[in-house]
Design a protein around this motif. Structure first.
Motif, PDB file in Angstrom:
ATOM      1  N   THR A  29       0.823  -1.206   0.000  1.00 60.01           N
ATOM      2  CA  THR A  29       0.000   0.000   0.000  1.00 60.01           C
ATOM      3  C   THR A  29       0.860   1.260   0.000  1.00 60.01           C
ATOM      4  O   THR A  29       0.584   2.233  -0.722  1.00 60.01           O
ATOM      5  CB  THR A  29      -0.932   0.006   1.215  1.00 60.01           C
ATOM      6  OG1 THR A  29      -1.726  -1.193   1.221  1.00 60.01           O
ATOM      7  CG2 THR A  29      -1.856   1.207   1.193  1.00 60.01           C
ATOM      8  N   TYR A  32       2.395   1.719  -3.399  1.00 53.33           N
ATOM      9  CA  TYR A  32       1.393   2.196  -4.347  1.00 53.33           C
ATOM     10  C   TYR A  32       1.137   3.694  -4.148  1.00 53.33           C
ATOM     11  O   TYR A  32       1.038   4.454  -5.125  1.00 53.33           O
ATOM     12  CB  TYR A  32       0.100   1.407  -4.174  1.00 53.33           C
ATOM     13  CG  TYR A  32      -1.011   1.829  -5.098  1.00 53.33           C
ATOM     14  CD1 TYR A  32      -1.009   1.464  -6.444  1.00 53.33           C
ATOM     15  CD2 TYR A  32      -2.066   2.608  -4.631  1.00 53.33           C
ATOM     16  CE1 TYR A  32      -2.018   1.852  -7.300  1.00 53.33           C
ATOM     17  CE2 TYR A  32      -3.091   3.003  -5.478  1.00 53.33           C
ATOM     18  CZ  TYR A  32      -3.060   2.627  -6.805  1.00 53.33           C
ATOM     19  OH  TYR A  32      -4.069   3.026  -7.632  1.00 53.33           O
ATOM     20  N   SER A  33       1.039   4.144  -2.902  1.00 56.39           N
ATOM     21  CA  SER A  33       0.823   5.569  -2.627  1.00 56.39           C
ATOM     22  C   SER A  33       2.014   6.399  -3.114  1.00 56.39           C
ATOM     23  O   SER A  33       1.839   7.490  -3.674  1.00 56.39           O
ATOM     24  CB  SER A  33       0.616   5.784  -1.123  1.00 56.39           C
ATOM     25  OG  SER A  33      -0.527   5.081  -0.667  1.00 56.39           O
ATOM     26  N   TYR A  34       3.197   5.878  -2.903  1.00 57.35           N
ATOM     27  CA  TYR A  34       4.395   6.589  -3.368  1.00 57.35           C
ATOM     28  C   TYR A  34       4.412   6.689  -4.895  1.00 57.35           C
ATOM     29  O   TYR A  34       4.767   7.736  -5.459  1.00 57.35           O
ATOM     30  CB  TYR A  34       5.639   5.869  -2.859  1.00 57.35           C
ATOM     31  CG  TYR A  34       6.933   6.487  -3.309  1.00 57.35           C
ATOM     32  CD1 TYR A  34       7.335   7.732  -2.827  1.00 57.35           C
ATOM     33  CD2 TYR A  34       7.765   5.828  -4.209  1.00 57.35           C
ATOM     34  CE1 TYR A  34       8.527   8.308  -3.245  1.00 57.35           C
ATOM     35  CE2 TYR A  34       8.954   6.399  -4.626  1.00 57.35           C
ATOM     36  CZ  TYR A  34       9.333   7.637  -4.142  1.00 57.35           C
ATOM     37  OH  TYR A  34      10.504   8.202  -4.556  1.00 57.35           O
ATOM     38  N   GLN A  35       4.000   5.620  -5.554  1.00 58.69           N
ATOM     39  CA  GLN A  35       3.936   5.641  -7.014  1.00 58.69           C
ATOM     40  C   GLN A  35       2.936   6.676  -7.505  1.00 58.69           C
ATOM     41  O   GLN A  35       3.192   7.404  -8.483  1.00 58.69           O
ATOM     42  CB  GLN A  35       3.564   4.244  -7.537  1.00 58.69           C
ATOM     43  CG  GLN A  35       3.590   4.111  -9.046  1.00 58.69           C
ATOM     44  CD  GLN A  35       4.976   4.294  -9.627  1.00 58.69           C
ATOM     45  OE1 GLN A  35       5.969   3.939  -8.991  1.00 58.69           O
ATOM     46  NE2 GLN A  35       5.049   4.843 -10.822  1.00 58.69           N
ATOM     47  N   LYS A  36       1.784   6.781  -6.853  1.00 56.05           N
ATOM     48  CA  LYS A  36       0.785   7.777  -7.233  1.00 56.05           C
ATOM     49  C   LYS A  36       1.314   9.193  -7.025  1.00 56.05           C
ATOM     50  O   LYS A  36       1.044  10.095  -7.837  1.00 56.05           O
ATOM     51  CB  LYS A  36      -0.495   7.565  -6.422  1.00 56.05           C
ATOM     52  CG  LYS A  36      -1.290   6.345  -6.850  1.00 56.05           C
ATOM     53  CD  LYS A  36      -1.768   6.500  -8.284  1.00 56.05           C
ATOM     54  CE  LYS A  36      -2.608   5.337  -8.741  1.00 56.05           C
ATOM     55  NZ  LYS A  36      -3.040   5.477 -10.154  1.00 56.05           N
ATOM     56  N   GLN A  37       2.050   9.423  -5.959  1.00 52.91           N
ATOM     57  CA  GLN A  37       2.618  10.751  -5.730  1.00 52.91           C
ATOM     58  C   GLN A  37       3.660  11.092  -6.792  1.00 52.91           C
ATOM     59  O   GLN A  37       3.749  12.246  -7.237  1.00 52.91           O
ATOM     60  CB  GLN A  37       3.242  10.805  -4.335  1.00 52.91           C
ATOM     61  CG  GLN A  37       2.232  10.752  -3.206  1.00 52.91           C
ATOM     62  CD  GLN A  37       2.866  10.902  -1.839  1.00 52.91           C
ATOM     63  OE1 GLN A  37       4.024  11.277  -1.721  1.00 52.91           O
ATOM     64  NE2 GLN A  37       2.108  10.584  -0.805  1.00 52.91           N
ATOM     65  N   GLU A  39       3.593  10.015  -9.861  1.00 54.82           N
ATOM     66  CA  GLU A  39       2.828  10.326 -11.068  1.00 54.82           C
ATOM     67  C   GLU A  39       2.269  11.744 -11.001  1.00 54.82           C
ATOM     68  O   GLU A  39       2.282  12.481 -12.017  1.00 54.82           O
ATOM     69  CB  GLU A  39       1.698   9.307 -11.228  1.00 54.82           C
ATOM     70  CG  GLU A  39       2.183   7.897 -11.543  1.00 54.82           C
ATOM     71  CD  GLU A  39       1.043   6.908 -11.624  1.00 54.82           C
ATOM     72  OE1 GLU A  39      -0.124   7.337 -11.447  1.00 54.82           O
ATOM     73  OE2 GLU A  39       1.290   5.710 -11.858  1.00 54.82           O
ATOM     74  N   LEU A  40       1.760  12.148  -9.837  1.00 54.57           N
ATOM     75  CA  LEU A  40       1.253  13.511  -9.683  1.00 54.57           C
ATOM     76  C   LEU A  40       2.372  14.532  -9.863  1.00 54.57           C
ATOM     77  O   LEU A  40       2.182  15.578 -10.510  1.00 54.57           O
ATOM     78  CB  LEU A  40       0.609  13.667  -8.310  1.00 54.57           C
ATOM     79  CG  LEU A  40       0.052  15.060  -7.966  1.00 54.57           C
ATOM     80  CD1 LEU A  40      -1.026  15.474  -8.965  1.00 54.57           C
ATOM     81  CD2 LEU A  40      -0.510  15.073  -6.541  1.00 54.57           C
ATOM     82  N   LYS A  43       3.055  14.974 -13.482  1.00 52.45           N
ATOM     83  CA  LYS A  43       2.038  15.797 -14.132  1.00 52.45           C
ATOM     84  C   LYS A  43       2.287  17.279 -13.868  1.00 52.45           C
ATOM     85  O   LYS A  43       2.154  18.128 -14.774  1.00 52.45           O
ATOM     86  CB  LYS A  43       0.654  15.405 -13.629  1.00 52.45           C
ATOM     87  CG  LYS A  43       0.184  14.043 -14.114  1.00 52.45           C
ATOM     88  CD  LYS A  43      -1.202  13.732 -13.591  1.00 52.45           C
ATOM     89  CE  LYS A  43      -1.679  12.369 -14.075  1.00 52.45           C
ATOM     90  NZ  LYS A  43      -3.040  12.039 -13.563  1.00 52.45           N
TER      91      LYS A  43
END
Length: 264
Positions: A29, A32-37, A39-40, A43
């Protein structure tokens, strides 16, 4: 019916939540959160790059318009010097139109420059947060892994883990079965010795007459031993010697008895 459906929905959600909780790995988890950050952050950086590209394009357009404006101003001066006021007026008119475009582009340039600065600052702050989260993530993962290992070791030593429980149950079943077989074997030996159970193997079998004779013989030996001990305590001859002497006398008298029978 509505109440039943609501209750079924609540039970289903509770079961699903429990299943998900058991299947969830906090380390996965966190990754996954680190990967989403990340990606943000990507962007936001792309947004900064896009705004910077637009700003640069405006700067090029401004430079071109300003060059054309300077050229028209120079042409107006030359036309006026040659006495062509009409040409000078036309050149200045075109220059005024270009100046309006330059003014509009300068406003847009300032707006884009402000947005670029905001996005750059946001990207820097987000980068700092991502770096801090990465450090915290790795710390939590290491702590969780260590705690998980300690828990497994403790369960192994205490015997409460599933594997150790299975081994303990297997040992207990083996011990119970062994004790049962030993008790059964002992009971069969006692029954064979007492004659209550026939030994059909033919090894060591004996009939009831022989068993009774053996019992009487054993009893006689005990009585003789008891008489001998009594005689020793009384200081007289032993019962065994008396029995031997009595047997000898009986043997000496037997031929006479036989001789009387012969005479008759």
């Amino acid at each position: 019916m509505s109440g039943v459906m609501k209750r079924m929905g609540m039970i289903f959600r509770a079961k699903a939540n429990k299943a998900l909780d058991g299947a969830e790995d906090p380390r996965e988890t966190l990754d996954y959160s680190y990967q989403k950050q990340l990606e943000l952050l990507q962007k936001v950086r792309r947004g900064v790059a896009d705004v910077a590209t637009s700003r640069k394009r405006l700067e090029l357009q401004l430079n071109q318009l300003q060059g054309q404006s300077a050229k028209l101003e120079d042409q107006g001066r030359k036309a006026l010097a040659l006495g062509r006021e009409d040409l000078a007026r036309e050149a200045l008119s075109r220059r005024a139109s270009l100046q309006q475009q330059v003014s509009d582009l300068e406003v847009q340039h300032q707006t884009l420059q402000g947005e670029e600065e905001k996005l750059t600052l946001a990207a820097q702050r987000l980068q700092a947060k991502v770096d801090a989260f990465r450090t915290k993530k790795e710390t939590i993962k290491a702590t969780y892994t260590a705690a998980q290992a300690q828990t497994r070791i403790a369960e192994s030593f205490s015997g409460i883990s599933e594997e150790m429980s299975d081994v303990g149950l297997a040992i207990q079943r083996a011990e119970d079965k062994t004790a049962q077989l030993q008790a059964r074997a002992g009971a069969i030996d006692e029954l064979l010795a007492s004659g209550a159970l026939d030994d059909r193997s033919g090894l060591g079998s004996r009939d009831d007459i022989q068993a009774e004779l053996d019992r009487l013989s054993g009893g006689t030996d005990v009585e003789l031993e008891l008489q001998r001990m009594k005689a020793e305590l009384a200081g007289g001859p032993s019962a065994q010697q008396q029995a031997i002497e009595g047997g000898a006398q009986g043997g000496a008298q037997q031929p006479q008895t036989q001789h009387r029978f012969d005479k008759q």
